[in-house]
Motif scaffolding. Structure first.
Motif, PDB file in Angstrom:
ATOM      1  N   PHE A  33      75.064  14.420 -68.856  1.00 57.53           N
ATOM      2  CA  PHE A  33      76.474  14.114 -69.064  1.00 57.53           C
ATOM      3  C   PHE A  33      76.880  12.821 -68.356  1.00 57.53           C
ATOM      4  N   LEU A  34      76.344  12.590 -67.164  1.00 56.15           N
ATOM      5  CA  LEU A  34      76.633  11.339 -66.460  1.00 56.15           C
ATOM      6  C   LEU A  34      76.050  10.157 -67.235  1.00 56.15           C
ATOM      7  N   LEU A  35      74.852  10.336 -67.789  1.00 55.17           N
ATOM      8  CA  LEU A  35      74.246   9.278 -68.588  1.00 55.17           C
ATOM      9  C   LEU A  35      75.087   9.006 -69.831  1.00 55.17           C
ATOM     10  N   ASN A  36      75.611  10.061 -70.438  1.00 52.46           N
ATOM     11  CA  ASN A  36      76.539   9.912 -71.554  1.00 52.46           C
ATOM     12  C   ASN A  36      77.729   9.045 -71.162  1.00 52.46           C
ATOM     13  N   ALA A  37      78.322   9.377 -70.020  1.00 47.02           N
ATOM     14  CA  ALA A  37      79.526   8.665 -69.574  1.00 47.02           C
ATOM     15  C   ALA A  37      79.237   7.181 -69.330  1.00 47.02           C
ATOM     16  N   LEU A  38      78.146   6.887 -68.653  1.00 48.66           N
ATOM     17  CA  LEU A  38      77.831   5.506 -68.307  1.00 48.66           C
ATOM     18  C   LEU A  38      77.485   4.670 -69.545  1.00 48.66           C
ATOM     19  N   THR A  39      76.617   5.200 -70.394  1.00 46.61           N
ATOM     20  CA  THR A  39      76.150   4.409 -71.534  1.00 46.61           C
ATOM     21  C   THR A  39      77.237   4.240 -72.595  1.00 46.61           C
ATOM     22  N   PHE A  40      78.038   5.278 -72.824  1.00 42.65           N
ATOM     23  CA  PHE A  40      79.079   5.143 -73.839  1.00 42.65           C
ATOM     24  C   PHE A  40      80.254   4.305 -73.341  1.00 42.65           C
ATOM     25  N   ALA A  41      80.434   4.232 -72.035  1.00 48.38           N
ATOM     26  CA  ALA A  41      81.425   3.296 -71.520  1.00 48.38           C
ATOM     27  C   ALA A  41      81.008   1.867 -71.853  1.00 48.38           C
ATOM     28  N   LEU A  42      79.713   1.584 -71.722  1.00 47.23           N
ATOM     29  CA  LEU A  42      79.206   0.258 -72.078  1.00 47.23           C
ATOM     30  C   LEU A  42      79.288   0.025 -73.589  1.00 47.23           C
ATOM     31  N   GLY A  43      78.882   1.041 -74.369  1.00 45.08           N
ATOM     32  CA  GLY A  43      78.950   0.906 -75.818  1.00 45.08           C
ATOM     33  C   GLY A  43      80.378   0.738 -76.309  1.00 45.08           C
ATOM     34  N   GLY A  44      81.314   1.450 -75.680  1.00 43.17           N
ATOM     35  CA  GLY A  44      82.719   1.309 -76.041  1.00 43.17           C
ATOM     36  C   GLY A  44      83.257  -0.060 -75.672  1.00 43.17           C
ATOM     37  N   ALA A  45      82.852  -0.563 -74.510  1.00 43.44           N
ATOM     38  CA  ALA A  45      83.287  -1.899 -74.097  1.00 43.44           C
ATOM     39  C   ALA A  45      82.773  -2.967 -75.052  1.00 43.44           C
ATOM     40  N   LEU A  46      81.540  -2.783 -75.533  1.00 40.36           N
ATOM     41  CA  LEU A  46      80.987  -3.714 -76.521  1.00 40.36           C
ATOM     42  C   LEU A  46      81.836  -3.694 -77.792  1.00 40.36           C
ATOM     43  N   GLY A  47      82.231  -2.489 -78.217  1.00 38.77           N
ATOM     44  CA  GLY A  47      83.063  -2.365 -79.406  1.00 38.77           C
ATOM     45  C   GLY A  47      84.438  -2.971 -79.229  1.00 38.77           C
ATOM     46  N   VAL A  48      85.022  -2.761 -78.063  1.00 39.22           N
ATOM     47  CA  VAL A  48      86.343  -3.330 -77.782  1.00 39.22           C
ATOM     48  C   VAL A  48      86.283  -4.856 -77.836  1.00 39.22           C
ATOM     49  N   SER A  49      85.218  -5.426 -77.291  1.00 39.79           N
ATOM     50  CA  SER A  49      85.056  -6.887 -77.331  1.00 39.79           C
ATOM     51  C   SER A  49      84.969  -7.385 -78.769  1.00 39.79           C
ATOM     52  N   TRP A  50      84.231  -6.651 -79.609  1.00 38.01           N
ATOM     53  CA  TRP A  50      84.087  -7.047 -81.009  1.00 38.01           C
ATOM     54  C   TRP A  50      85.417  -6.918 -81.769  1.00 38.01           C
ATOM     55  N   VAL A  51      86.119  -5.803 -81.544  1.00 36.67           N
ATOM     56  CA  VAL A  51      87.402  -5.590 -82.223  1.00 36.67           C
ATOM     57  C   VAL A  51      88.405  -6.663 -81.802  1.00 36.67           C
ATOM     58  N   THR A  52      88.401  -7.011 -80.525  1.00 34.27           N
ATOM     59  CA  THR A  52      89.313  -8.044 -80.029  1.00 34.27           C
ATOM     60  C   THR A  52      88.976  -9.403 -80.631  1.00 34.27           C
ATOM     61  N   ALA A  53      87.677  -9.725 -80.690  1.00 36.04           N
ATOM     62  CA  ALA A  53      87.258 -11.027 -81.213  1.00 36.04           C
ATOM     63  C   ALA A  53      87.576 -11.172 -82.700  1.00 36.04           C
ATOM     64  N   THR A  54      87.521 -10.063 -83.441  1.00 36.89           N
ATOM     65  CA  THR A  54      87.770 -10.126 -84.882  1.00 36.89           C
ATOM     66  C   THR A  54      89.212  -9.799 -85.251  1.00 36.89           C
ATOM     67  N   GLY A  55      90.022  -9.468 -84.247  1.00 37.08           N
ATOM     68  CA  GLY A  55      91.413  -9.128 -84.517  1.00 37.08           C
ATOM     69  C   GLY A  55      91.583  -7.862 -85.338  1.00 37.08           C
ATOM     70  N   GLY A  56      90.734  -6.881 -85.082  1.00 35.66           N
ATOM     71  CA  GLY A  56      90.749  -5.671 -85.897  1.00 35.66           C
ATOM     72  C   GLY A  56      91.547  -4.507 -85.344  1.00 35.66           C
ATOM     73  N   TRP A  57      92.358  -4.749 -84.308  1.00 33.45           N
ATOM     74  CA  TRP A  57      93.084  -3.641 -83.686  1.00 33.45           C
ATOM     75  C   TRP A  57      94.043  -2.955 -84.661  1.00 33.45           C
ATOM     76  N   HIS A  58      94.611  -3.732 -85.578  1.00 32.42           N
ATOM     77  CA  HIS A  58      95.583  -3.138 -86.500  1.00 32.42           C
ATOM     78  C   HIS A  58      94.953  -2.100 -87.418  1.00 32.42           C
ATOM     79  N   LYS A  59      93.629  -2.153 -87.597  1.00 29.43           N
ATOM     80  CA  LYS A  59      92.963  -1.205 -88.490  1.00 29.43           C
ATOM     81  C   LYS A  59      92.896   0.202 -87.899  1.00 29.43           C
ATOM     82  N   LEU A  60      93.084   0.312 -86.585  1.00 32.05           N
ATOM     83  CA  LEU A  60      92.907   1.602 -85.919  1.00 32.05           C
ATOM     84  C   LEU A  60      94.135   2.501 -86.018  1.00 32.05           C
ATOM     85  N   HIS A  61      95.294   1.917 -86.301  1.00 30.71           N
ATOM     86  CA  HIS A  61      96.523   2.706 -86.284  1.00 30.71           C
ATOM     87  C   HIS A  61      96.562   3.751 -87.399  1.00 30.71           C
TER      88      HIS A  61
END
Length: 291
Positions: A33-61
């Motif tokens: 579970f700790l490994l889940n938390a650490l690795t998915f925090a990194l994977g989520g941060a990677l996704g946030v960076s991509w969504v921010t760079a492409t301006g895709g936040w409006h698609k999530l609403h």
């Protein structure tokens, strides 16, 4: 984006997932579970960076809450089971059983509208299951996989079900995967605090393995896989995914983390060979549709 391009993008995930077992073993003794938390925090941060760079936040609403719940449960469940399996069973054997999910994707996809299974799909499935049987069959010292191999089997069922059902969510933007990853990390942390004792990597290599997991097999892989599952050839992707267990097993052997005994190599070859037949069946079906 064409169907062929989407399929090629989805296959990048297969290559990344070939490193999943190696990196997971390298993170020991970090609990699941700790490994889940650490690795998915990194994977989520990677996704946030991509969504921010492409301006895709409006698609999530417009994404329904049920979709976020579905994605989170799929990622959380599969990886909690996978990380636990590799802690409790020999990594090569557990990884091969977990990699039955491509076979199950091909079989389950026959239930989707517009998809059907052919004789080569069925024959490939039988060959792959024979490879799995070699792993779970008792050896000279008895059945050694125990609960770890059972958890690995549940991994295969979880991910194949998630992948096929995600096809029915085709209109959902891939950007939503970033939310799935972050929610999985958030959900994993209290699970760790309640059920596990905290252990950190014993050496810098362990931290590098965590970063590798978070950015690759538990990061970028999900975004490209989502594109492939929603827009590509689902049967061809499921079949070609059989390359991953063969690559993964060879990587573990080269790294000295698995014994290259004949039964293990034969099991990996049977699973990969079953994939080849299933992939051939998908290719023939696609050619008939084009004609």
């Amino acid at each position: 984006m064409t169907r062929r391009t989407s399929t090629s993008i989805g296959f990048v995930a297969v290559l990344l997932w070939a490193l999943l077992a190696l990196f997971t073993v390298g993170t020991a003794p970090v609990p699941p579970f700790l490994l889940n938390a650490l690795t998915f925090a990194l994977g989520g941060a990677l996704g946030v960076s991509w969504v921010t760079a492409t301006g895709g936040w409006h698609k999530l609403h417009a994404v329904p809450l049920r979709v976020y719940l579905f994605g989170t449960i799929g990622l959380f469940g599969y990886h909690a089971l996978y990380f636990s399996a590799l802690r409790l069973a020999p990594p090569a054997e557990a990884s091969l059983i977990a990699y039955l999910w491509p076979l199950l994707i091909v079989l389950f996809s026959g239930l989707l509208p517009g998809e059907r299974l052919g004789p080569l799909h069925i024959l490939g499935a039988c060959i792959a299951f024979s490879g799995a049987a070699l792993i779970v069959a008792p050896g000279p010292d008895g059945f050694t996989g125990g609960i770890g191999l059972i958890l690995a089997g549940l991994c295969a069922l979880t991910w194949s079900g998630y992948s096929v059902l995600s096809r029915r969510l085709g209109a959902i933007p891939t950007e939503s995967v970033a939310v799935f990853c972050l929610a999985t990390a958030v959900l994993s942390l209290p699970a760790h605090l309640i059920f596990e004792t905290t252990y950190w990597p014993a050496a810098p290599a362990g931290w590098l393995a965590i970063v590798g997991l978070g950015l690759g097999p538990v990061g970028l892989a999900f975004y490209v896989w989502d594109i492939g599952m929603k827009n590509g050839d689902i049967q061809l992707l499921g079949a070609s995914s059989y390359a991953a267990p063969l690559f993964s097993t060879l990587i573990l052997i080269v790294a000295g983390l698995a014994d290259p005994r004949p039964s293990l190599l034969l099991a990996a070859a049977l699973i990969a060979g079953g994939a080849g037949l299933a992939a051939l069946g998908s290719a023939r079906a696609q050619r008939r549709l084009i004609k």
